[in-house]
Design a protein around this motif. Structure first.
Motif, PDB file in Angstrom:
ATOM      1  N   GLY A 185       0.715  -1.235   0.144  1.00 54.63           N
ATOM      2  CA  GLY A 185       0.006  -0.061   0.081  1.00 54.63           C
ATOM      3  C   GLY A 185       0.803   1.476   0.091  1.00 54.63           C
ATOM      4  N   PHE A 186       2.053   1.204   0.254  1.00 57.34           N
ATOM      5  CA  PHE A 186       2.895   2.288   0.088  1.00 57.34           C
ATOM      6  C   PHE A 186       3.185   2.706  -1.383  1.00 57.34           C
ATOM      7  N   THR A 187       3.685   4.110  -1.352  1.00 61.01           N
ATOM      8  CA  THR A 187       4.174   4.459  -2.759  1.00 61.01           C
ATOM      9  C   THR A 187       5.412   5.142  -2.503  1.00 61.01           C
ATOM     10  N   ALA A 188       6.174   5.523  -3.562  1.00 61.39           N
ATOM     11  CA  ALA A 188       7.484   5.871  -3.249  1.00 61.39           C
ATOM     12  C   ALA A 188       7.767   6.928  -4.196  1.00 61.39           C
ATOM     13  N   GLN A 189       8.697   7.809  -4.091  1.00 57.71           N
ATOM     14  CA  GLN A 189       9.541   8.667  -4.989  1.00 57.71           C
ATOM     15  C   GLN A 189      10.996   8.864  -4.533  1.00 57.71           C
ATOM     16  N   SER A 190      11.755   9.124  -5.724  1.00 53.83           N
ATOM     17  CA  SER A 190      13.253   9.256  -5.476  1.00 53.83           C
ATOM     18  C   SER A 190      13.693  10.003  -6.550  1.00 53.83           C
ATOM     19  N   GLN A 191      14.587  11.200  -6.046  1.00 53.01           N
ATOM     20  CA  GLN A 191      15.391  11.929  -6.886  1.00 53.01           C
ATOM     21  C   GLN A 191      16.775  12.130  -6.618  1.00 53.01           C
ATOM     22  N   ILE A 192      17.559  12.617  -7.684  1.00 50.03           N
ATOM     23  CA  ILE A 192      18.942  12.966  -7.552  1.00 50.03           C
ATOM     24  C   ILE A 192      18.997  14.471  -7.880  1.00 50.03           C
ATOM     25  N   ARG A 193      20.092  15.095  -6.981  1.00 52.95           N
ATOM     26  CA  ARG A 193      20.045  16.440  -7.122  1.00 52.95           C
ATOM     27  C   ARG A 193      21.646  16.879  -6.937  1.00 52.95           C
ATOM     28  N   ARG A 194      22.079  17.931  -7.272  1.00 53.98           N
ATOM     29  CA  ARG A 194      23.461  18.468  -7.020  1.00 53.98           C
ATOM     30  C   ARG A 194      23.506  18.648  -5.418  1.00 53.98           C
TER      31      ARG A 194
ATOM     32  N   TYR B 278      26.424  13.994  -6.349  1.00 60.60           N
ATOM     33  CA  TYR B 278      25.169  14.314  -6.073  1.00 60.60           C
ATOM     34  C   TYR B 278      24.613  13.813  -4.859  1.00 60.60           C
ATOM     35  N   LYS B 279      23.370  13.991  -4.568  1.00 61.48           N
ATOM     36  CA  LYS B 279      22.783  13.816  -3.407  1.00 61.48           C
ATOM     37  C   LYS B 279      21.364  12.812  -3.760  1.00 61.48           C
ATOM     38  N   TRP B 280      20.837  12.053  -3.157  1.00 67.67           N
ATOM     39  CA  TRP B 280      19.790  11.353  -3.560  1.00 67.67           C
ATOM     40  C   TRP B 280      18.959  10.929  -2.161  1.00 67.67           C
ATOM     41  N   ASP B 281      17.934  10.469  -2.298  1.00 66.25           N
ATOM     42  CA  ASP B 281      16.962  10.243  -1.363  1.00 66.25           C
ATOM     43  C   ASP B 281      15.524   9.307  -2.087  1.00 66.25           C
ATOM     44  N   LEU B 282      15.134   8.430  -1.052  1.00 67.67           N
ATOM     45  CA  LEU B 282      14.192   7.562  -1.423  1.00 67.67           C
ATOM     46  C   LEU B 282      13.071   8.037  -0.125  1.00 67.67           C
ATOM     47  N   LEU B 283      11.913   8.573  -0.740  1.00 68.84           N
ATOM     48  CA  LEU B 283      10.827   9.211  -0.014  1.00 68.84           C
ATOM     49  C   LEU B 283       9.543   7.883  -0.068  1.00 68.84           C
ATOM     50  N   LEU B 284       9.220   7.511   1.058  1.00 63.20           N
ATOM     51  CA  LEU B 284       8.159   6.452   1.250  1.00 63.20           C
ATOM     52  C   LEU B 284       7.063   7.172   1.729  1.00 63.20           C
ATOM     53  N   VAL B 285       5.790   6.614   1.219  1.00 62.79           N
ATOM     54  CA  VAL B 285       4.546   7.431   1.781  1.00 62.79           C
ATOM     55  C   VAL B 285       3.604   6.172   2.023  1.00 62.79           C
ATOM     56  N   ARG B 286       3.045   6.151   3.173  1.00 63.29           N
ATOM     57  CA  ARG B 286       2.413   5.049   3.801  1.00 63.29           C
ATOM     58  C   ARG B 286       0.986   5.261   3.382  1.00 63.29           C
TER      59      ARG B 286
ATOM     60  N   PHE C 270       7.951   9.965   4.700  1.00 65.63           N
ATOM     61  CA  PHE C 270       9.122   9.948   5.357  1.00 65.63           C
ATOM     62  C   PHE C 270      10.386   9.377   4.467  1.00 65.63           C
ATOM     63  N   ILE C 271      11.678   9.853   4.711  1.00 69.76           N
ATOM     64  CA  ILE C 271      12.821   9.630   3.899  1.00 69.76           C
ATOM     65  C   ILE C 271      13.397   8.174   4.393  1.00 69.76           C
ATOM     66  N   ALA C 272      13.454   7.274   3.704  1.00 76.95           N
ATOM     67  CA  ALA C 272      13.656   5.932   4.196  1.00 76.95           C
ATOM     68  C   ALA C 272      15.193   5.720   3.906  1.00 76.95           C
ATOM     69  N   VAL C 273      15.787   6.023   2.725  1.00 80.36           N
ATOM     70  CA  VAL C 273      17.144   5.839   2.383  1.00 80.36           C
ATOM     71  C   VAL C 273      17.813   7.271   1.831  1.00 80.36           C
ATOM     72  N   GLU C 274      18.771   7.536   2.079  1.00 79.91           N
ATOM     73  CA  GLU C 274      19.391   8.850   1.366  1.00 79.91           C
ATOM     74  C   GLU C 274      21.020   8.510   1.458  1.00 79.91           C
ATOM     75  N   GLY C 275      21.687   9.348   0.473  1.00 79.69           N
ATOM     76  CA  GLY C 275      22.967   9.054   0.392  1.00 79.69           C
ATOM     77  C   GLY C 275      23.574   9.857  -0.781  1.00 79.69           C
ATOM     78  N   GLN C 276      24.978   9.759  -0.995  1.00 80.18           N
ATOM     79  CA  GLN C 276      25.628  10.447  -2.018  1.00 80.18           C
ATOM     80  C   GLN C 276      25.545   9.598  -3.336  1.00 80.18           C
ATOM     81  N   VAL C 277      25.729  10.323  -4.470  1.00 76.57           N
ATOM     82  CA  VAL C 277      25.799   9.691  -5.751  1.00 76.57           C
ATOM     83  C   VAL C 277      26.998  10.087  -6.343  1.00 76.57           C
ATOM     84  N   LEU C 278      27.842   9.110  -7.057  1.00 76.62           N
ATOM     85  CA  LEU C 278      29.186   9.369  -7.787  1.00 76.62           C
ATOM     86  C   LEU C 278      28.815   9.191  -9.084  1.00 76.62           C
ATOM     87  N   VAL C 279      28.682  10.102 -10.162  1.00 80.05           N
ATOM     88  CA  VAL C 279      28.370   9.877 -11.421  1.00 80.05           C
ATOM     89  C   VAL C 279      29.555  10.065 -11.973  1.00 80.05           C
ATOM     90  N   ARG C 280      30.197   8.774 -12.722  1.00 80.07           N
ATOM     91  CA  ARG C 280      31.178   8.721 -13.489  1.00 80.07           C
ATOM     92  C   ARG C 280      31.227   8.844 -14.856  1.00 80.07           C
TER      93      ARG C 280
END
Length: 122
Positions: free
Chosen positions: A35-44, A83-91, A97-107
């Motif tokens: 029943g959850f939905t999710a969104q995720s984005q990457i930004r500088r 870059y930075k990224w996160d995974l937003l979960l919606v109950r 709420f943000i469930a996962v976040e971190g850095q992204v290295l684009v090579r």
């Protein structure tokens, strides 16, 4: 729930995907994402206006399994860097709420074009 840190390495011009398992706050079990939905984005940076969506799919909601992915047609436009990224979960209740976040290295690869022997300039 605890916010987990997961750093990603993405090669520009290649399709990226990674499977994640969302664990309970105490780490002893998985979170049932039915029943959850999710969104995720990457930004500088977190405040950057420009962003790219990361596709999110539930591979097994009852087992807390999520797959994130970005098509090569998107990553080919990215500049190398951090870059930075996160995974937003919606109950189902609408609580976000943000469930996962971190850095992204684009090579970016050195060898990005294929030439026949003797053809093409450097």
């Amino acid at each position: 729930m605890t916010v987990y840190v997961k750093n990603l390495n993405i090669n520009a011009g290649e399709t990226f995907s990674e499977d994640l398992t969302i664990l309970s706050a105490d780490g002893t079990g998985v979170v049932d994402l039915t029943g959850f939905t999710a969104q995720s984005q990457i930004r500088r940076t977190a405040a950057a206006y420009q962003f790219a969506d990361i596709q999110v799919g539930f591979t097994s909601a009852t087992q807390g399994a999520v797959r994130i992915s970005v098509a090569s047609t998107i990553t080919e436009k990215w500049r190398p860097g951090r870059y930075k990224w996160d995974l937003l979960l919606v109950r189902p209740s609408g609580f976000k709420f943000i469930a996962v976040e971190g850095q992204v290295l684009v090579r970016s690869g050195i060898t990005t074009h294929t030439y026949l022997y003797g053809y093409g300039d450097i």
